[in-house]
Scaffold this motif. Structure first.
Motif, short mmCIF file in Angstrom:
data_model
loop_
_atom_site.label_atom_id
_atom_site.label_comp_id
_atom_site.label_asym_id
_atom_site.label_seq_id
_atom_site.Cartn_x
_atom_site.Cartn_y
_atom_site.Cartn_z
N GLU A 115 -0.28 -3.29 8.38
CA GLU A 115 0.40 -3.20 7.09
C GLU A 115 1.47 -2.12 7.11
O GLU A 115 2.53 -2.26 6.47
CB GLU A 115 -0.63 -2.92 5.99
N LEU A 116 1.21 -1.06 7.86
CA LEU A 116 2.14 0.06 7.96
C LEU A 116 3.49 -0.40 8.52
O LEU A 116 4.55 0.08 8.10
CB LEU A 116 1.55 1.14 8.88
N SER A 117 3.45 -1.34 9.46
CA SER A 117 4.67 -1.82 10.10
C SER A 117 5.58 -2.59 9.15
O SER A 117 6.75 -2.79 9.43
CB SER A 117 4.32 -2.70 11.30
N LYS A 118 5.05 -3.00 7.99
CA LYS A 118 5.83 -3.78 7.02
C LYS A 118 6.49 -2.91 5.95
O LYS A 118 7.34 -3.40 5.19
CB LYS A 118 4.92 -4.80 6.32
N LEU A 119 6.11 -1.65 5.88
CA LEU A 119 6.53 -0.81 4.75
C LEU A 119 7.99 -0.40 4.83
O LEU A 119 8.52 -0.11 5.90
CB LEU A 119 5.65 0.45 4.69
N ARG A 120 8.62 -0.33 3.67
CA ARG A 120 10.00 0.14 3.56
C ARG A 120 10.02 1.50 2.86
O ARG A 120 9.08 1.87 2.17
CB ARG A 120 10.86 -0.86 2.79
N THR A 121 11.10 2.23 3.03
CA THR A 121 11.22 3.58 2.50
C THR A 121 11.24 3.59 0.97
O THR A 121 11.58 2.59 0.33
CB THR A 121 12.49 4.26 3.03
N ALA A 122 10.90 4.75 0.39
CA ALA A 122 11.04 4.94 -1.05
C ALA A 122 12.52 5.01 -1.40
O ALA A 122 13.34 5.44 -0.59
CB ALA A 122 10.33 6.23 -1.47
N GLU A 123 12.86 4.60 -2.61
CA GLU A 123 14.26 4.59 -3.02
C GLU A 123 14.86 6.00 -2.94
O GLU A 123 14.27 6.98 -3.39
CB GLU A 123 14.39 4.08 -4.46
N GLY A 124 16.06 6.08 -2.32
CA GLY A 124 16.76 7.36 -2.24
C GLY A 124 16.24 8.30 -1.18
O GLY A 124 16.63 9.46 -1.13
N ARG A 125 15.36 7.80 -0.31
CA ARG A 125 14.85 8.61 0.79
C ARG A 125 15.32 7.99 2.10
O ARG A 125 14.83 6.96 2.53
CB ARG A 125 13.32 8.67 0.77
N PHE A 126 16.34 8.59 2.72
CA PHE A 126 17.01 8.03 3.91
C PHE A 126 17.22 6.53 3.70
O PHE A 126 16.77 5.70 4.48
CB PHE A 126 16.21 8.30 5.18
N ASP A 127 17.91 6.25 2.63
CA ASP A 127 18.11 4.88 2.15
C ASP A 127 19.44 4.36 2.70
O ASP A 127 20.51 4.74 2.23
CB ASP A 127 18.14 4.91 0.62
N PRO A 128 19.42 3.51 3.73
CA PRO A 128 20.67 3.08 4.35
C PRO A 128 21.32 1.90 3.63
O PRO A 128 20.66 1.08 3.00
CB PRO A 128 20.22 2.66 5.76
N MET A 129 22.64 1.83 3.72
CA MET A 129 23.39 0.70 3.18
C MET A 129 24.67 0.57 3.99
O MET A 129 25.00 1.45 4.81
CB MET A 129 23.72 0.92 1.70
N THR A 130 25.40 -0.50 3.79
CA THR A 130 26.67 -0.67 4.49
C THR A 130 27.60 -1.51 3.64
O THR A 130 27.19 -2.05 2.60
CB THR A 130 26.45 -1.32 5.87
#
Length: 488
Positions: A318-333
């Protein structure tokens, strides 16, 4: 509920009036008091609730919890004098709401950085494991799928117990909660029954409130001192203050680390903008999260889940599926994916340094790293030049700007930050007071392959200026800038 029942285990110095009466609601705000309420007069850093006792009585309060009795006592009102009103209120709140913290497994996470990410990941992990779960974080409160806006890192004791009671009613088995140093100092968590406590790390923060670093450490340690024998205390021993947290705790002690001997170990095998490959407790696991600091958060989450009795392989899956909390090293492009933008809540020197170190480890060094960062007003002024110096040390171009200036002059804050910019770094540093313009400028400066770090505000949907919170989102402004300037 009967007032006498609400006062169970409260240390009373003096009682004037009857405790054989019903109380409808516990109130901290005299403006919200209605007939039949108990008003708690707390002494805050800026406002003393004792000033509003008369107002509360006029609005119908039938009981007053206070440290100092008024000169004139009103007939029919019960006055409850206690040594510490905040500590007493914490007990009253738990009693009033049926001691909900004892009816689920409540885990508190404290430390300077990583609290929000850790509790959010724990919440998502246990939801993925099909549990009913509650969350109390800086970003939001959540009860299963219901999201409730969060005005404070750790809410007042009445709100905590009310939310915990709602979680119990909704069948929650677990609650994961950020525990700030303020909440410990202000006795907001005194009466809660924790199943476990987690320590992430410690660096300079909130010295405007605590006065000095020693007091800040003692506040964090105070959380572990109050844990019961039945609880676990899990600390990061790669941080030199980790073991300090364990001194005097009655809880079962456990450690985690990437670099030291510990009960729970992990090693970073690969670290890139696509995620982490970790060896965790002897098993390889891929994570969508980025950076060594994320590896610490993931290890804390894994360790906590195991200590709560969950199966190792199920947790890692389950850990491998988790995404970061909003605004915590939050990448975009941008649409053409030519520039990487990163939004992070880093608002302390240590957090900013960790984020920039992570980016520099991953990057090819052929691109330009542009860092946009500011410092908050009405907060620790000592860290302002430190933040600027760190940005200059690790970045190719720097734009110093506003964060939440609050009641301070934003230009004066920039002048404080400027003291950390060395003469040799001046030619790569811009000073742009308006945060929106600073973000737009960063996007205009960026070329194909470059990286923009927007640090300081993370998930916050506002910018606070002169006491007014204006709608403002770093993520929205950065995305808008990336699209407008790089895809036009």
């Amino acid at each position: 509920m009967k007032l006498s029942d609400i006062l169970y285990k409260v240390s009373l110095q003096q009682v004037a009036g009857s405790t054989d009466k019903n109380i409808n609601v516990l109130q901290l705000d005299s403006r919200k008091v209605v007939a039949g309420d108990l008003f708690a007069a707390l002494k805050g850093t800026k406002v003393d609730g004792h000033q509003f006792i008369d107002t509360a009585v006029k609005k119908g309060a039938t009981a007053i919890l206070c440290e100092e009795l008024p000169a004139e006592l009103q007939e029919g009102i019960t006055y409850l004098q206690v040594p510490n009103a905040a500590a007493a209120l914490s007990i009253c709140a738990e009693n009033f709401y049926g001691n909900p913290s004892s009816k689920l497994k409540l885990v508190g996470v404290t430390g300077t950085n990583g609290k929000t990410s850790t509790v959010t990941l724990l919440f998502r992990l246990f939801r993925g494991l099909k549990f009913n779960v509650g969350l109390l974080s800086t970003i939001q409160y959540q009860i299963n799928n219901e999201i409730i806006p969060a005005p404070l890192t750790t809410p007042d004791s009445i709100t905590i117990s009310r939310l915990l009671a709602k979680m119990v009613d909704e069948g929650c088995e677990f609650c994961f909660m950020e525990v700030s140093s303020h909440s410990v100092s202000q006795h907001r968590v005194d009466s809660l029954e924790f199943a476990g406590g987690v320590f992430s790390n410690m660096s300079r923060d909130h010295l405007d409130y605590h006065g000095d670093f020693k007091s800040y450490i003692e506040a964090k340690k105070g959380f572990f001192d109050m844990l019961p024998k039945s609880a676990f205390a899990l600390v990061n021993v790669d941080d030199k203050r980790g073991r300090i947290m364990l001194q005097n705790t009655k809880a079962h002690q456990y450690t985690y680390a990437l670099k030291s001997m510990a009960d729970f170990k992990a090693k970073v095998l690969e670290n890139s903008f696509t995620g982490l490959m970790l060896n965790m407790d002897g098993e390889e696991v891929h994570s969508l999260l980025i950076g060594e600091f994320s590896a610490y958060n993931l290890l804390a989450v894994y360790s906590t889940a195991v200590l709560l009795g969950e199966e190792k392989i199920e947790v890692l899956t389950e850990l491998s599926k988790l995404r970061t909390a909003e605004g915590r090293f939050d990448p975009m492009t941008n649409s053409s994916k030519t520039v990487v933008g990163i939004v992070d809540y880093a608002h302390t020197p240590d957090a900013l340094e960790k984020v920039l170190e992570t980016i520099n480890v991953i990057r090819t060094q052929n691109e330009t790293l542009i860092t946009v960062v500011g410092c908050a007003g009405d907060r620790d002024k000592g860290k302002r030049p430190m933040m600027a110096a760190i940005a200059c040390k690790y970045s190719d171009k720097i734009i110093l700007t506003s964060d939440n200036p609050r009641t301070e002059d934003p230009d004066a804050i920039l002048e404080d930050m400027k003291q950390g910019v060395s003469p040799s770094a001046m030619n790569k540093t811009l000073f742009i007071t308006n945060r929106k313009e600073a973000i737009r400028t960063a996007c205009m400066l960026a070329k194909k392959g470059d990286i923009i770090l927007l640090a300081g505000k993370g998930h916050e949907p506002y910018q606070e200026i002169h006491g007014v919170k204006h709608p403002f989102s770093d993520k929205e402004e950065l995305q808008k800038g990336l699209e407008e300037w790089l895809d036009s």
